[in-house]
Design an enzyme around this catalytic site. Structure first.
Site, PDB file in Angstrom:
ATOM      1  N   GLU A  35      -7.792 -22.555  33.093  1.00 54.16           N
ATOM      2  CA  GLU A  35      -8.918 -21.620  33.044  1.00 54.16           C
ATOM      3  C   GLU A  35      -8.646 -20.417  32.143  1.00 54.16           C
ATOM      4  OE1 GLU A  35      -7.666 -22.985  35.741  1.00 54.16           O
ATOM      5  OE2 GLU A  35      -9.236 -23.562  37.168  1.00 54.16           O
ATOM      6  N   GLY A  36      -7.375 -20.062  31.964  1.00 55.91           N
ATOM      7  CA  GLY A  36      -7.050 -18.982  31.046  1.00 55.91           C
ATOM      8  C   GLY A  36      -7.425 -19.345  29.615  1.00 55.91           C
ATOM      9  N   HIS A  37      -7.012 -20.549  29.187  1.00 54.96           N
ATOM     10  CA  HIS A  37      -7.418 -21.030  27.867  1.00 54.96           C
ATOM     11  C   HIS A  37      -8.939 -21.145  27.774  1.00 54.96           C
ATOM     12  CE1 HIS A  37      -3.296 -22.942  28.258  1.00 54.96           C
ATOM     13  NE2 HIS A  37      -3.170 -22.287  27.119  1.00 54.96           N
ATOM     14  N   GLN A  61       9.195 -22.353  18.085  1.00 53.31           N
ATOM     15  CA  GLN A  61       9.259 -21.174  18.945  1.00 53.31           C
ATOM     16  C   GLN A  61      10.059 -21.410  20.219  1.00 53.31           C
ATOM     17  OE1 GLN A  61       4.856 -21.244  19.213  1.00 53.31           O
ATOM     18  NE2 GLN A  61       5.118 -20.709  21.370  1.00 53.31           N
ATOM     19  N   GLY A 147      -4.883 -14.351  24.544  1.00 55.50           N
ATOM     20  CA  GLY A 147      -4.925 -13.755  25.870  1.00 55.50           C
ATOM     21  C   GLY A 147      -3.957 -12.597  26.035  1.00 55.50           C
ATOM     22  N   SER A 185      -0.939 -20.181  34.008  1.00 53.98           N
ATOM     23  CA  SER A 185       0.068 -20.548  33.021  1.00 53.98           C
ATOM     24  C   SER A 185       0.352 -22.036  33.106  1.00 53.98           C
ATOM     25  CB  SER A 185       1.364 -19.764  33.266  1.00 53.98           C
ATOM     26  OG  SER A 185       2.408 -20.245  32.437  1.00 53.98           O
TER      27      SER A 185
END
Length: 280
Positions: A35-37, A61, A147, A185
């Protein structure tokens, strides 16, 4: 919605959209979307005529003994979420499409990357800047969405865009949390049931810090000591850092004032989680 792993197909589609006078929004991700994305994608859909999402687990990374091989992946679920949110194109390249044989050009940064995550993950932001710069060159978006959970990354990308004169607006979006407060996350999937409960100490500590600031605490040393003390009440928590820095240069500050970032990284078991708040 279209899915492609080829750079030239992305470029051709974006050129066609821009020829029609359409604006392009871009959300770079490593996949295993939540849901963050989705909040970033929704913002992109609201702001732009067409939206591109990249799904690429960037090996550059990840440091030695980090979770590159085990990082969760689920393209089918990602595609469903993108399509229902209104995304027009997914760019899902293989590693050799992004880093061809003999690749030897990198984007590095001094200053903003020396504190917080940059201190304990020294190669991380070199990898982030390099891949994001490449993705920006491929997609050529009008706006790119990131974000606040990765607040240092957001500051680094904004500085890179400014320093390299990129014609892109970087849009920061709020942290999205689970109902119990834990930040959304992809790495939350690593937590077992006991660790998942223990991980709530991060958000509880962030909320404590916010409350102390709202009540008038302006001394960074005092604030951080109380936050560390709270984190240490959880036996499964191992502190990586708890720091207060200025958002514009990611330098440590002694005074809690406007535009100060209070950030933490904490291991719950073997899983490294981050959280933060910005004084506004």
């Amino acid at each position: 919605m279209k899915i492609t792993g080829k750079i030239e197909e992305v470029r051709a589609q974006v050129k066609a959209w821009k020829k029609e006078g359409l604006t392009v929004g871009f959300v770079p991700t490593m996949g295993y979307l939540h849901e963050g994305h989705q909040s970033l994608m929704k913002k992109a859909v609201e702001n732009c005529d067409r939206v591109v999402v990249s799904i690429f687990v960037n090996p550059m990374q990840f440091g030695v003994n980090e979770d590159l091989d085990s990082y969760p992946r689920d393209l089918e679920a990602d595609a469903k979420l993108c399509e229902t949110t209104g995304v027009d194109l997914i760019f899902h390249p293989e590693v050799d499409e992004i880093y061809a044989d003999g690749f030897c050009s990198f984007v590095d940064m001094n200053g903003l990357t020396k504190e917080l995550c940059g201190k304990t993950r020294p190669i991380h932001f070199r990898g982030v800047c390099t891949v994001v710069c490449k993705l920006f060159n491929i997609v050529t978006p009008d706006q790119a969405f990131f974000g606040q959970k990765d607040a240092q990354q957001l500051a680094v990308i904004r500085r890179m865009v400014k320093d390299l004169n990129m014609d892109i607006q970087v849009v920061g979006c709020p942290i999205i949390r689970e109902a119990d407060g834990l930040t959304k996350s992809s790495r939350n999937t690593y937590l077992n049931e006991e660790e998942r409960k223990a991980a709530l100490i991060l958000s509880k500590t962030i909320f404590l810090g916010q409350k102390l600031v709202e009540e008038g605490e302006t001394d960074a040393k005092t604030l951080l000591a109380k936050m560390r003390e709270n984190l240490e009440t959880e036996p499964l928590a191992k502190i990586d850092y708890v720091e207060a820095v200025r958002m514009d240069d990611i330098e440590k500050t002694d005074v809690i004032e406007k535009d100060v970032l209070v950030a933490m990284a904490v291991y719950i078991g073997t899983t490294r989680l981050i959280d933060n708040f910005i004084v506004s």
